[in-house]
Scaffold this motif. Structure first.
Motif, PDB file in Angstrom:
ATOM      1  N   TRP A   9       0.812  -1.218   0.000  1.00  0.00           N
ATOM      2  CA  TRP A   9       0.000   0.000   0.000  1.00  0.00           C
ATOM      3  C   TRP A   9       0.844   1.266   0.000  1.00  0.00           C
ATOM      4  N   GLN A  10       1.884   1.285   0.792  1.00  0.00           N
ATOM      5  CA  GLN A  10       2.660   2.511   0.967  1.00  0.00           C
ATOM      6  C   GLN A  10       3.395   2.940  -0.300  1.00  0.00           C
ATOM      7  N   LYS A  23      -4.276   3.217  -6.162  1.00  0.00           N
ATOM      8  CA  LYS A  23      -5.039   2.647  -5.052  1.00  0.00           C
ATOM      9  C   LYS A  23      -6.543   2.737  -5.321  1.00  0.00           C
TER      10      LYS A  23
END
Length: 230
Positions: free
Chosen positions: A81-82, A89
């Protein structure tokens, strides 16, 4: 020995909504003995209960499978995710939701795989709810977190009517309860100048109205034999 045809006939008649008294009268008029009819009823209801139990087990397994698949997808996305771009996203969230809804609708309506299709639609509803909070986090949207549950509930209710899958209403109810219980108690006494609290007030009011209207409409549209469950 009870004739299987009589048992099948009783099961068919019951599924069509005929009363036991009417079935008794019909079979007695055809020369069947009262004892045979009673035994046939016992066997017919026993088979129905066994079939219903099997269906419940299958439904539970399918739903658990859908939840586990969703958890696996979220775990994979969370691990990366980061390093993902913001819009990537969003695309992942929206695409996952659309694929889940579309596959569920196709399997349910076109292929007759009702349980599998319903499970995928449920997965889509879960992705939709998670997406609300993830998008708020991605773009740093300032709002009361119970508002997310209200939006989630409204979305689930809309998809419930769109595909006539009333079991999803069971998901909408706890979502609404969470929002109502968790909402700050001072939301209605806060200053109107606070636009976020004002928005929350309107959302809460809208959610309440939508819930009552949806409940009334669903109660009218569901089959008579399911009304006691709702």
């Amino acid at each position: 020995m009870i004739d299987q045809k009589i048992i099948n006939r009783i099961q068919t008649s019951l599924s069509q909504g005929e009363t036991k008294e009417a079935i008794y009268r019909t079979l007695l008029s055809e020369g069947q003995s009262l004892e045979n009819i009673q035994q046939a009823f016992v066997l017919a209801t026993r088979e129905d209960k066994k079939e219903e139990a099997q269906k419940r087990v299958i439904k539970i397994i399918v739903v658990i499978g859908a939840i586990l698949i969703g958890a696996g997808i979220f775990s994979f996305v969370a691990a990366n995710w980061q390093v993902m771009d913001k819009w990537l996203k969003v695309v992942i969230i929206v695409a996952s939701m659309i694929v889940s809804y579309s596959a569920g609708w196709y399997l349910k309506e076109k292929r007759g795989l009702i349980k599998t299709g319903t499970a995928l639609i449920l997965l889509g509803a879960i992705i939709y709810g998670a997406g609300i909070f993830l998008v708020a986090q991605i773009f740093h949207i300032r709002a009361n977190w119970p508002d997310g549950f209200i939006l989630w509930m409204i979305g689930v209710i809309l998809i419930t009517f769109a595909i006539d899958e009333f079991s999803l209403f069971a998901l909408a109810i706890p979502l609404g309860l969470i929002a109502i219980i968790a909402h700050p108690f001072d939301i209605f006494t806060s200053s109107i100048a606070n636009s976020f609290l004002l928005t929350s007030s309107f959302l809460l009011l809208a959610a309440t109205i939508i819930t009552f209207i949806s409940g009334a409409l669903i109660y009218k549209r569901i089959p008579e034999k399911f009304k006691d469950l709702y």
